[in-house]
Design an enzyme around this catalytic site. Structure first.
Site, short mmCIF file in Angstrom:
data_model
loop_
_atom_site.label_atom_id
_atom_site.label_comp_id
_atom_site.label_asym_id
_atom_site.label_seq_id
_atom_site.Cartn_x
_atom_site.Cartn_y
_atom_site.Cartn_z
N SER A 8 27.90 16.25 -18.80
CA SER A 8 27.35 15.21 -19.66
C SER A 8 25.83 15.14 -19.53
CB SER A 8 28.01 13.86 -19.34
OG SER A 8 27.64 12.88 -20.29
N LEU A 9 25.29 14.10 -18.90
CA LEU A 9 23.85 14.02 -18.68
C LEU A 9 23.34 15.27 -17.95
CD1 LEU A 9 21.78 13.14 -16.09
CD2 LEU A 9 21.07 12.78 -18.45
N GLN A 58 27.23 16.28 -28.64
CA GLN A 58 27.75 15.96 -27.31
C GLN A 58 28.04 14.47 -27.11
OE1 GLN A 58 25.72 14.84 -24.05
NE2 GLN A 58 26.11 16.63 -22.76
#
Length: 545
Positions: A327-328, A494
């Site tokens: 993710s991040l 995303q």
């Protein structure tokens, strides 16, 4: 001469087909109008095993969604058939071959490598151990004639159409052993024993062997070499970056005195407008957990860990083969791969965190960790939970983390309903997470709009990656040199798409990476690795910060 659909008098408009390739699956709606379907979408469906979507694009769709391009085109150095073969998607392999995907095509090789060393789809399937796919491809290679493929240069191993074909593959080295071929492609000229290309201006050489039109060998097509010399080959190392949720008060304490980290922190304070190290070391915890503060802190912590690893094993940082981030963490991975600078990366992460926190505040949202259920079963339960809460309900799988291990996200009532359903259906765990929003769902659409605009503005400053990056949305690799436009498109998706972490890691393992480093706070990625592949877990090292 006009071209017609086989067996009909329906004329194909000249401008619609985008290549010499013609799909072998009959559909008279194909090639009748321009549409937005691109080969990378075909590749994505092939890699992820989305057979229904692939079938729509290749077989049963209409003029709006049938693929009109070259099915054999390379995307990030490999074709759709390669992607289906390497990920074990048997049905997709069969459909691609039915459409006339060419099993003889090799991966396109970067400068510094011999194009004839490129692997076919069969070789990828063998490396991954998919025996059923190997049998299918072996039979197809036997039945389908060997065509003509670009032997050298930027587009090496691309298939050429409407021209002479070999029928059977020539012996290896037929092209690459020719004088000048090694120099044109940047590999060792002694590989085939031919040595470097002679200098035509060398008078002594000309006296010994006069070159005439009949004696001079034809040089291979010359490829423009990169400005910088090719460096050492990559090591089978994967660098993995954690995401939000791995933060803790006192992180960064072991790396804060590294000079490169001190420089990063100085720049970070100017960009963020607050002392991020103070927040990491002393909290308060509640503030560090806020998305707008957590994401910049985790981005910095990951890159600080990379500097720590550089001190401990420099070549792992300079020569790693693959990288990925959860993710991040994907932004940290892209920064590590050279796509954007620390400053630009931190600015976009700061905006992302703030936008996500604002989107999360627009309604009551939640996330749920679920373990012990198959993906299809959990997806079905998500639909059931959403139905029970009405038309505005959102409930979907947000992260595929390890076998039978997921996080789901959505509207709060729906997630609570999912918790009850999961427990009633035998889940080993169904735990509501301490996060502020329904990340990686449609609830993040407002944040996606802000992020998309910022990414478009950042695009001119972005660079092609120097290392292969596995992306969350597709679990597919983006090779060194990939156009940053492709990266921006995936980063936009995303925020509202599931993170395919387990498939990404599995793909890296199949690609031959044997050594992994989890770079950043905590040990969550290594813990998941133990469930994904216990053997690889043993070669995964934490670089704590």
């Amino acid at each position: 001469m006009p071209e017609y659909h086989p067996g009909t008098d329906i004329e194909i408009p000249d401008a619609v087909p985008t290549s010499g390739f013609r799909c072998a699956i009959s559909n008279t709606k194909r090639y009748m109008r321009h549409n937005a379907v691109e080969v990378k979408e075909v590749c994505e469906a092939a890699y992820t095993g989305d057979y229904a979507l692939l079938q729509e694009m290749l077989s049963c769709g209409d003029a709006r969604n049938l693929f009109n391009g070259d099915l054999n085109a390379h995307v990030n150095n490999i074709t759709a058939l390669h992607m289906a073969a390497m990920s074990g998607q048997t049905e997709c392999v069969e459909l691609l071959l039915k459409a006339k995907a060419d099993p003889h095509i090799k991966e396109s090789m970067h400068f510094g490598n011999d194009p004839e060393d490129g692997k076919t789809s069969l070789e990828y399937a063998k490396a991954a151990g998919y025996d059923d796919i190997c049998e299918i491809l072996e039979n197809c290679e036997t039945d389908q004639p060997y065509g003509w493929y670009v032997p050298s240069g930027d587009g090496n191993n691309a298939k050429m159409y409407t021209c002479w074909e070999w029928g059977k593959a020539p012996v290896k080295g037929y092209f690459s052993s020719r004088p000048g071929a090694a120099e044109a492609n940047g590999f060792d000229p002694m590989k085939y024993g031919t040595g470097p290309l002679k200098d035509d201006d060398d008078e002594e050489e000309q006296k010994q062997t006069p070159l005439t039109a009949t004696t001079r060998p034809a040089a291979a097509p010359v490829m423009k070499a990169p400005a910088a010399p090719v460096g050492p080959p990559p090591l089978p190392v994967g660098i993995l970056f954690p995401g939000q949720g791995s933060q803790y008060v006192k992180m960064m304490s072991t790396v804060k005195d590294i000079p490169a980290v001190q420089e990063m922190l100085k720049k970070a304070n100017e960009i963020l407008g607050y002392d991020v190290l103070e927040l990491c070391l002393n909290g308060p915890e509640a503030k560090l957990e806020e998305t707008r503060y957590c994401q910049p802190a985790m981005f910095i912590a990951g890159l600080a860990g990379l500097e720590k690893l550089r001190q401990e094993r420099e070549e792992a940082v300079t020569r790693f083969q693959f990288t990925a981030g959860l993710s991040l963490g994907e932004y940290t991975a892209l920064c590590a791969a050279g796509v954007f600078t620390f400053e630009d990366g931190l600015k976009i992460v700061q905006l992302r965190g703030a936008a996500m926190q604002e989107a999360a505040a627009m309604s009551k949202q939640a996330m749920l960790s679920v373990a012990g259920l198959e993906k299809d079963k959990l997806a079905s339960l998500c639909k059931d939970a959403a139905k029970s809460e009405g038309p505005k309900a959102v409930c979907q799988i947000a992260n595929e983390l390890f076998p039978k291990g997921f996080s789901c996200a959505g509207t709060e009532k729906t997630i609570l309903a999912l918790k009850d359903l999961a427990e009633a259906n035998g889940a080993l765990q169904a735990k509501v997470l301490k996060t502020s929003g329904g990340f990686h769902t449609s609830l993040m659409a407002p944040a996606q709009e802000r992020l998309a605009k910022a990414l478009d503005e950042l695009l001119p400053n972005m660079q092609p990656p120097k290392h292969t990056v596995y992306m969350n949305v597709t679990a597919a690799p983006l090779a060194p040199g990939t156009d940053p436009k492709e990266i921006v498109a995936l980063l936009k998706k995303q925020l509202t798409s599931p993170v395919l972490w387990e498939p990404s890691v599995q793909a890296m393992i199949k690609a031959g990476v044997t050594e992994y480093y989890e770079v950043g706070p905590m040990k969550q990625i290594k813990a998941m690795m133990k469930r994904i592949n216990p053997k690889v877990w043993g070669t995964t090292t934490n670089v704590e910060v």
